[in-house]
Design an enzyme around this catalytic site. Structure first.
Site, short mmCIF file in Angstrom:
data_model
loop_
_atom_site.label_atom_id
_atom_site.label_comp_id
_atom_site.label_asym_id
_atom_site.label_seq_id
_atom_site.Cartn_x
_atom_site.Cartn_y
_atom_site.Cartn_z
N ASP A 535 0.61 -1.74 -0.25
CA ASP A 535 0.23 -0.21 -0.33
C ASP A 535 0.24 0.89 -0.24
O ASP A 535 2.05 1.21 -0.39
CB ASP A 535 -1.22 0.20 1.19
CG ASP A 535 -0.34 0.07 2.68
OD1 ASP A 535 0.60 0.73 2.78
OD2 ASP A 535 -0.48 -0.87 3.07
N GLU A 615 22.41 -23.04 -17.73
CA GLU A 615 21.44 -22.30 -17.03
C GLU A 615 21.72 -20.51 -16.51
O GLU A 615 21.79 -19.85 -16.35
CB GLU A 615 20.19 -22.90 -16.18
CG GLU A 615 19.26 -24.04 -16.52
CD GLU A 615 18.59 -24.81 -15.86
OE1 GLU A 615 17.71 -25.09 -15.56
OE2 GLU A 615 19.77 -25.36 -14.71
#
Ligand code: GLA
Length: 728
Positions: A535, A615
């Site tokens: 928020d 990877e």
């Protein structure tokens, strides 16, 4: 000047670059809402208001026998309980005699340069060249109770902030039972409402609902803004899309329980309001005292949802986030939580850090489990002392070692919580929120500290400062992992227990201010089981917040999409995690996980030692890519190009630099199909007349925006690409 006052009919017009907001103190002193929307210059809209009595609509006593004035039907700016308005109201009080009627009328106003701060509360900040503030004072007709409504206008952001202060200048205590921060009555009921609900690991899913007869309420009564609803909603025209039509965002700068509603009324008007949740709020104002409600931030987007979101992003990035990391590049981090959970020691952490560093990661974050007795989530919270069984030799040698290989070090805290199995609880059983004589309600086995207490805050300040001062700590993840219950403080009298939810949040803000002032170089990331306290209140203290505990890239598409309606990408904590994903079991290509996490603060949440060489090479390249696009992603304009909740085939979004010279298109093929129809994406935000190089071609901005770009057919589900667009 963005604020105009027309004294003859007492009309106030607030003007941003693209919008106008108009209100009027009418002949009886009622404060009426006249207009909010695209700019209308030089016109008073008071002719729109229909006065006149209606059956079953009461009239205040000063109307006498005329019956031509009732708050039951008027479009209002700050409706109160007990003056003939029967809709949802923004203020209800209880007088010492138990009655609740209130009748506020215009008393005075003043216009101030800049934007004053709010005492003890986070708020948007702006200087005198950036904002102007209107303060309208309303007064009760029968008592010395004053309500000061503040409107700050930030024209360049099309933003208007509102807050409310209630002053009790009577000689008696006054109880506030309900106080909202903003309310407005829009003409018509032909509106849709966007809300952002969800649950743990599924936050901020956007829902679009028509407003309908009655009230649509969203709220949190969990003591936090919550995973379940966000203190943000949007009212829009039925025809509003991403880039067309009008919409009105309402966002509350607050981290605790809140409520918001859209209510249609008998006169076909729609009331939109937001503020503290009255289920969790009640406040006694002693004579001479005042109370300030949290700030609400309104932005009207005149060119669709995208225009509104981009203004919120700019405003919150530049005028809400603070501190060193508002602009400094934030380190790419690796967090050990999903790599180890509670099972780690200094060697394991170092091994994770070393490998990550080799590939370009810049900071190790040590998550939960380094303190007290903490091998699982049953114990230890509150005991913020290093667990030397796990970290042999303590914190400093580990931090020095990590620093020694050129990496920063970050640490996890959950300061607001306490485990019953902790030394802190054994020493101070009354420090938690609890109801005397009743067994506590646990959540994740833990209880909540009473943050309204100064002694609790002093303890936390001392402990956190001691840890942060003991080694070279560059980052803190400030977590909070439960919903509140038993919200009762051992140090307040019975009549003030209704204040504890709000006092908790005020206490939390005070502690955050204190710690962050003492450690200005530390980067703080907010967290609450992922995005349970995502928020604007938290963004004032932390420039980034862990978006969700769901780290699955495909699920994140929807979570980050919903989050982006109000919050900037620079605030969204996002990491690449291992496959199969720990929350969903889904296996997503590493490339896709990287592209999705790059639309956030970017980092890794896995042990990179477990990767193949191939990877690792991808990780190395991802880090390079993120660094290359850092400014574009973090400060560029964000365009949503698809709605992942509606479109299960693909998701697309785009960043554009402010000068429109560079853009980055992100495309995820969520589900593949046999013999696919072509996907053509129309870009946004480019200069139509400029030429851009893209995929080896040179095309104009107009061609890219109006005709679009055909996406390649990617092999299989969950594939993703990034396409760079550069002005030539
Ligand atoms: C919360 C956070 C996670 C992790 C755990 C540790 O769930 O969201 O990222 O820090 O706590 O307990």
């Amino acid at each position: 000047m963005p604020i105009f006052f027309e004294p003859n009919d007492r009309v106030f017009t607030l003007r941003t670059d693209k919008t106008s907001y108009q209100l009027q103190a009418d002949a009886r002193g009622g404060l009426l809402h006249l207009y909010y929307g695209p700019a209308i210059d030089g016109c008073s809209l008071s002719h729109l208001v229909a006065f006149g009595g209606k059956s079953f609509s009461g009239c205040p006593s000063d109307v006498g026998t005329e019956r031509d004035y009732t708050f039951d039907t008027l479009p209002q700016e700050f409706p109160v309980w007990g003056n003939s308005d029967y809709r949802g109201t923004a203020l209800r009080v209880t007088w010492p005699n138990g009655g609740s009627s209130l009748d506020l009328r215009y008393d005075s106003h003043r216009i101030l340069p800049g934007k004053p701060g709010l005492p003890g509360l986070p708020a948007v900040y702006a200087d005198e060249s950036e904002a102007e503030t209107l303060e309208i004072t309303l007064k009760d007709r029968f008592a010395e109770v004053y309500v000061i409504l503040s409107y700050s206008v930030l024209p360049a952001f099309d933003a208007i902030t509102r807050s409310v202060r209630v002053e009790n200048r009577t000689g008696d205590a006054l109880k506030l039972d309900n106080l909202l921060s903003a309310s407005m009555d829009f003409a018509g009921t032909d509106w849709d409402l966007l809300t952002f609900g969800g649950r743990w690991a599924r936050e901020r899913n956007m829902t679009r609902t028509p407003v309908h007869n009655g009230k649509i309420v969203i709220s949190s009564n969990r003591g936090a803004s919550s995973h379940h609803q966000n203190p943000f909603l949007v009212l829009c025209e039925k025809s509003t899309t991403e880039d067309r039509g009008c919409c009105y965002g309402l966002s509350l700068v607050y981290s605790g329980s809140f409520t918001a509603f859209a209510e249609t009324d008998q006169m076909d008007q729609t009331r939109l309001a937001m503020g503290l949740n009255p289920e969790c709020f009640c406040w006694t104002l002693q004579p001479g005292e005042s109370f300030t409600a949290p700030e609400a931030v309104l932005i009207c987007g005149t060119e669709g949802f995208g225009s509104m979101s981009r203004q919120y992003h700019r405003l919150y990035r530049e005028h809400l986030c603070r501190g060193k990391y508002k602009h400094a590049r934030r380190p790419i981090l690796i967090n050990n939580w999903e790599a180890t959970y509670f099972r780690f020691d200094e060697e394991k952490l170092f091994a994770i850090a070393r490998q990550a560093h080799e590939l370009g990661v810049e900071m190790l974050v040590m998550d939960d489990g380094w303190f007290g007795k903490r091998d699982n989530d049953l114990s230890g919270l509150g005991d913020w002392f290093v667990n030397e069984k796990k970290l042999k030799g303590g914190l400093k040698p580990l931090v020095d070692r990590i620093n020694g290989i050129g990496m920063k070090f970050g640490i996890w805290f959950e300061p607001e919580m306490i485990s019953e199995d902790s030394d802190l609880y054994r020493a101070h059983p009354d420090w938690c929120l609890h109801l005397p004589g009743r067994e506590p309600l646990r959540n994740r086995y833990q209880l909540t500290l009473d943050m309204s207490r100064q002694d609790v805050r002093d303890y936390l300040f001392e402990r956190l400062s001691a840890i942060l001062g003991s080694a070279n700590i560059a980052y803190v993840k400030w977590d909070m992992n439960r919903s509140m219950m038993d919200v009762y403080s051992a140090v307040l009298p019975p009549e003030q227990q209704g204040e504890v939810y709000h006092r908790y949040i005020l206490g939390l803000y005070e502690l955050l201010e204190r710690i962050e002032t003492a450690f200005p170089d530390v980067l703080f990331e907010g967290c609450s089981g992922g995005g349970g306290r995502f928020d604007p209140g938290m963004l004032y203290y932390h420039p980034q917040i862990w978006c969700s505990d769901d780290s699955d890239a495909i699920e994140r598409l929807e979570i980050q999409y919903g989050t982006s309606f109000c919050y900037p990408v620079s605030a969204m904590g996002a990491h690449v995690s291992a496959v199969p994903n720990h929350q969903t079991g889904r296996v997503t290509p590493l490339n896709t996980r990287g592209i999705v996490a790059m639309s956030g603060t970017f980092g890794y949440e896995m042990d990179l030692n477990k990767m193949t060489d191939e990877e690792k090479e991808i990780v190395r390249q991802q880090i390079e890519t993120f660094k290359r696009y850092y400014d574009l992603i973090s400060y560029g304009d964000y365009y949503r190009l698809s709605n992942p909740a509606e479109n299960h085939r693909y998701a697309a979004w785009q960043f554009v630099s402010e000068d429109k010279k560079k853009a980055l298109l992100n495309y995820v093929q969520v589900l593949t199909t046999a013999n696919p129809a072509p996907v053509i994406i129309r870009l946004r935000g480019l200069d139509p007349a400029a030429s851009y190089s893209v995929n080896g071609m040179v095309l104009t901005g107009a061609a890219l925006m109006y005709a679009g770009l055909r996406m390649p057919e990617l092999p299989g589900d969950h594939q993703a690409i990034q396409i760079e667009i550069t002005a030539v």
